[in-house]
Design a protein around this motif. Structure first.
Motif, mmCIF file in Angstrom:
data_model
loop_
_atom_site.group_PDB
_atom_site.id
_atom_site.type_symbol
_atom_site.label_atom_id
_atom_site.label_comp_id
_atom_site.label_asym_id
_atom_site.label_seq_id
_atom_site.Cartn_x
_atom_site.Cartn_y
_atom_site.Cartn_z
ATOM 1 N N SER A 113 0.818 -1.207 0.000
ATOM 2 C CA SER A 113 0.000 0.000 0.000
ATOM 3 C C SER A 113 0.855 1.262 0.000
ATOM 4 C CB SER A 113 -0.978 0.018 1.177
ATOM 5 O OG SER A 113 -0.273 0.107 2.394
ATOM 6 N N GLY A 114 2.138 1.153 0.368
ATOM 7 C CA GLY A 114 3.036 2.299 0.341
ATOM 8 C C GLY A 114 3.650 2.569 -1.020
ATOM 9 N N LEU A 115 3.417 1.686 -1.977
ATOM 10 C CA LEU A 115 3.960 1.883 -3.328
ATOM 11 C C LEU A 115 3.173 2.968 -4.063
ATOM 12 C CD1 LEU A 115 4.403 -1.864 -4.396
ATOM 13 C CD2 LEU A 115 6.227 -0.254 -3.776
ATOM 14 N N PRO A 116 3.784 3.624 -5.047
ATOM 15 C CA PRO A 116 3.029 4.581 -5.864
ATOM 16 C C PRO A 116 1.861 3.866 -6.566
ATOM 17 C CG PRO A 116 5.388 4.754 -6.301
ATOM 18 C CD PRO A 116 5.200 3.543 -5.429
ATOM 19 N N PRO A 117 0.785 4.584 -6.869
ATOM 20 C CA PRO A 117 -0.425 3.946 -7.431
ATOM 21 C C PRO A 117 -0.173 3.071 -8.659
ATOM 22 C CG PRO A 117 -0.882 6.213 -6.839
ATOM 23 C CD PRO A 117 0.587 6.019 -6.641
ATOM 24 N N ARG A 118 0.585 3.546 -9.621
ATOM 25 C CA ARG A 118 0.823 2.749 -10.830
ATOM 26 C C ARG A 118 1.585 1.464 -10.499
ATOM 27 N NH1 ARG A 118 3.802 4.306 -16.520
ATOM 28 N NH2 ARG A 118 4.808 2.298 -16.661
ATOM 29 N N VAL A 123 1.606 -4.492 -9.359
ATOM 30 C CA VAL A 123 1.873 -5.580 -8.410
ATOM 31 C C VAL A 123 0.597 -6.370 -8.125
ATOM 32 C CG1 VAL A 123 2.472 -6.057 -5.987
ATOM 33 C CG2 VAL A 123 3.901 -4.514 -7.351
ATOM 34 N N VAL A 124 -0.482 -5.664 -7.885
ATOM 35 C CA VAL A 124 -1.746 -6.342 -7.561
ATOM 36 C C VAL A 124 -2.247 -7.160 -8.749
ATOM 37 C CG1 VAL A 124 -4.194 -5.950 -7.029
ATOM 38 C CG2 VAL A 124 -2.413 -4.756 -5.736
ATOM 39 N N LEU A 125 -2.193 -6.576 -9.950
ATOM 40 C CA LEU A 125 -2.667 -7.313 -11.121
ATOM 41 C C LEU A 125 -1.805 -8.547 -11.387
ATOM 42 C CD1 LEU A 125 -3.586 -4.407 -13.577
ATOM 43 C CD2 LEU A 125 -5.145 -5.881 -12.282
ATOM 44 N N ARG A 126 -0.499 -8.411 -11.178
ATOM 45 C CA ARG A 126 0.402 -9.533 -11.477
ATOM 46 C C ARG A 126 0.346 -10.615 -10.406
ATOM 47 N NH1 ARG A 126 1.968 -13.499 -13.059
ATOM 48 N NH2 ARG A 126 4.115 -14.109 -13.539
ATOM 49 N N TYR A 127 0.415 -10.224 -9.132
ATOM 50 C CA TYR A 127 0.584 -11.212 -8.065
ATOM 51 C C TYR A 127 -0.687 -11.540 -7.279
ATOM 52 C CZ TYR A 127 5.400 -10.339 -9.252
ATOM 53 O OH TYR A 127 6.576 -10.223 -9.945
ATOM 54 N N VAL A 128 -1.661 -10.681 -7.314
ATOM 55 C CA VAL A 128 -2.923 -10.987 -6.633
ATOM 56 C C VAL A 128 -3.937 -11.507 -7.647
ATOM 57 C CG1 VAL A 128 -4.826 -10.076 -5.234
ATOM 58 C CG2 VAL A 128 -2.480 -9.297 -4.806
ATOM 59 N N ALA A 129 -4.094 -10.776 -8.760
ATOM 60 C CA ALA A 129 -5.035 -11.203 -9.797
ATOM 61 C C ALA A 129 -4.432 -12.293 -10.678
ATOM 62 C CB ALA A 129 -5.458 -10.017 -10.661
ATOM 63 N N ASP A 130 -3.142 -12.518 -10.565
ATOM 64 C CA ASP A 130 -2.419 -13.572 -11.283
ATOM 65 C C ASP A 130 -2.510 -13.418 -12.804
ATOM 66 O OD1 ASP A 130 -0.723 -15.777 -11.239
ATOM 67 O OD2 ASP A 130 -2.375 -17.192 -11.452
ATOM 68 N N LEU A 131 -2.425 -12.166 -13.266
ATOM 69 C CA LEU A 131 -2.387 -11.928 -14.706
ATOM 70 C C LEU A 131 -0.945 -12.056 -15.198
ATOM 71 C CD1 LEU A 131 -4.666 -8.752 -15.085
ATOM 72 C CD2 LEU A 131 -5.303 -11.154 -15.330
ATOM 73 N N ALA A 134 1.917 -9.660 -19.959
ATOM 74 C CA ALA A 134 1.221 -9.135 -21.137
ATOM 75 C C ALA A 134 -0.198 -8.690 -20.787
ATOM 76 C CB ALA A 134 1.189 -10.180 -22.244
ATOM 77 N N GLU A 135 -0.894 -9.451 -19.962
ATOM 78 C CA GLU A 135 -2.250 -9.085 -19.553
ATOM 79 C C GLU A 135 -2.249 -7.842 -18.673
ATOM 80 O OE1 GLU A 135 -4.511 -13.405 -19.463
ATOM 81 O OE2 GLU A 135 -3.089 -12.938 -17.849
ATOM 82 N N VAL A 136 -1.249 -7.736 -17.790
ATOM 83 C CA VAL A 136 -1.131 -6.537 -16.955
ATOM 84 C C VAL A 136 -0.910 -5.323 -17.849
ATOM 85 C CG1 VAL A 136 0.251 -5.362 -15.187
ATOM 86 C CG2 VAL A 136 -0.266 -7.799 -14.939
ATOM 87 N N ALA A 137 -0.026 -5.467 -18.833
ATOM 88 C CA ALA A 137 0.258 -4.366 -19.756
ATOM 89 C C ALA A 137 -1.014 -3.947 -20.493
ATOM 90 C CB ALA A 137 1.341 -4.778 -20.749
ATOM 91 N N GLU A 138 -1.781 -4.919 -20.947
ATOM 92 C CA GLU A 138 -3.026 -4.608 -21.652
ATOM 93 C C GLU A 138 -4.016 -3.912 -20.732
ATOM 94 O OE1 GLU A 138 -6.684 -6.886 -23.886
ATOM 95 O OE2 GLU A 138 -4.756 -7.899 -23.767
ATOM 96 N N ALA A 139 -4.156 -4.419 -19.510
ATOM 97 C CA ALA A 139 -5.101 -3.835 -18.557
ATOM 98 C C ALA A 139 -4.713 -2.404 -18.182
ATOM 99 C CB ALA A 139 -5.179 -4.696 -17.293
ATOM 100 N N MET A 140 -3.410 -2.139 -18.106
ATOM 101 C CA MET A 140 -2.944 -0.811 -17.709
ATOM 102 C C MET A 140 -2.730 0.119 -18.897
ATOM 103 S SD MET A 140 -0.316 -1.754 -14.608
ATOM 104 C CE MET A 140 0.044 -0.033 -14.257
ATOM 105 N N GLY A 141 -2.773 -0.446 -20.107
ATOM 106 C CA GLY A 141 -2.572 0.372 -21.292
ATOM 107 C C GLY A 141 -1.141 0.841 -21.473
ATOM 108 N N VAL A 142 -0.180 -0.020 -21.094
ATOM 109 C CA VAL A 142 1.241 0.315 -21.241
ATOM 110 C C VAL A 142 1.954 -0.843 -21.928
ATOM 111 C CG1 VAL A 142 1.252 1.801 -19.192
ATOM 112 C CG2 VAL A 142 1.843 -0.609 -18.953
ATOM 113 N N ALA A 143 3.215 -0.628 -22.262
ATOM 114 C CA ALA A 143 4.012 -1.664 -22.913
ATOM 115 C C ALA A 143 4.428 -2.736 -21.896
ATOM 116 C CB ALA A 143 5.257 -1.045 -23.545
ATOM 117 N N THR A 144 4.636 -3.960 -22.388
ATOM 118 C CA THR A 144 5.056 -5.048 -21.489
ATOM 119 C C THR A 144 6.404 -4.724 -20.847
ATOM 120 O OG1 THR A 144 6.017 -6.256 -23.341
ATOM 121 C CG2 THR A 144 3.784 -6.860 -22.691
ATOM 122 N N GLY A 145 7.284 -4.048 -21.569
ATOM 123 C CA GLY A 145 8.570 -3.659 -20.991
ATOM 124 C C GLY A 145 8.400 -2.735 -19.803
ATOM 125 N N SER A 146 7.421 -1.842 -19.877
ATOM 126 C CA SER A 146 7.142 -0.942 -18.751
ATOM 127 C C SER A 146 6.660 -1.732 -17.541
ATOM 128 C CB SER A 146 6.075 0.084 -19.138
ATOM 129 O OG SER A 146 6.551 0.942 -20.128
#
Length: 171
Positions: A113-118, A123-131, A134-146
């Protein structure tokens, strides 16, 4: 041609500004729900704009919009009723029983919860939602490298924060 189009667009804009509040108020009272009244009225005006040449010539533009707005509200009510029945049936058949989620580790939760919002979102999408990344990148509208870079920095930051956590802290 574009001059005629502007006159038509201006005509609609003028009528919209004049009629929207009154129509929204009446639709809201008719359906008994402010949010639904607003949404149904907005949808009706959007359809009026699409069909403006026809609506513009109608005997009563307001009646046309009222009818469309009330039909939209009825459709939404029907969908909600169907969804409720479907969920009730699924619950009755025991198909919707989900155990409550595990409580998160307090120190880890505090650190995330102390991390910046983005970063927290990634982190939540990758490790809690288990995306996947590539799916995290799509959901956030950013590149997979980001996403990969964000997660790398997040893991380093979380490791640092968690290693600083006093021994015996609440977990």
């Amino acid at each position: 041609m574009s001059e005629a189009r502007n006159v038509t667009a201006d005509d609609f804009a003028e009528w919209y500004a004049e009629a929207f509040v009154e129509i929204r108020r009446a639709v809201t009272l008719a359906v008994g729900d402010a949010d639904l009244g607003e949404e149904a009225t907005a949808e009706a005006f959007a359809k009026a704009l699409v069909h403006w040449p026809k609506v513009r010539r109608a005997d009563s533009r307001r009646a046309w919009v009222y009818r469309v707005a009330l039909n939209e509200a009825r459709s939404r009510f029907r969908r909600l009723r169907l969804e409720r029945r479907y969920l009730q049936r699924r619950r009755a058949e025991g198909e919707l029983h989900h155990p409550p989620p595990e409580e998160p580790d307090t120190a880890l939760w505090r650190a995330v919860s102390g991390l910046p919002p983005r970063t927290r979102t990634a982190v939540v999408l990758r490790y809690v939602a288990d995306l996947s990344v590539a799916e995290v990148a799509e959901a956030m509208g950013v590149a997979t490298g980001s996403v990969s870079a964000t997660l790398h920095h997040a893991r380093k930051r979380l490791a640092q924060v968690l290693s600083e956590e006093p021994k015996g802290a609440e977990r």
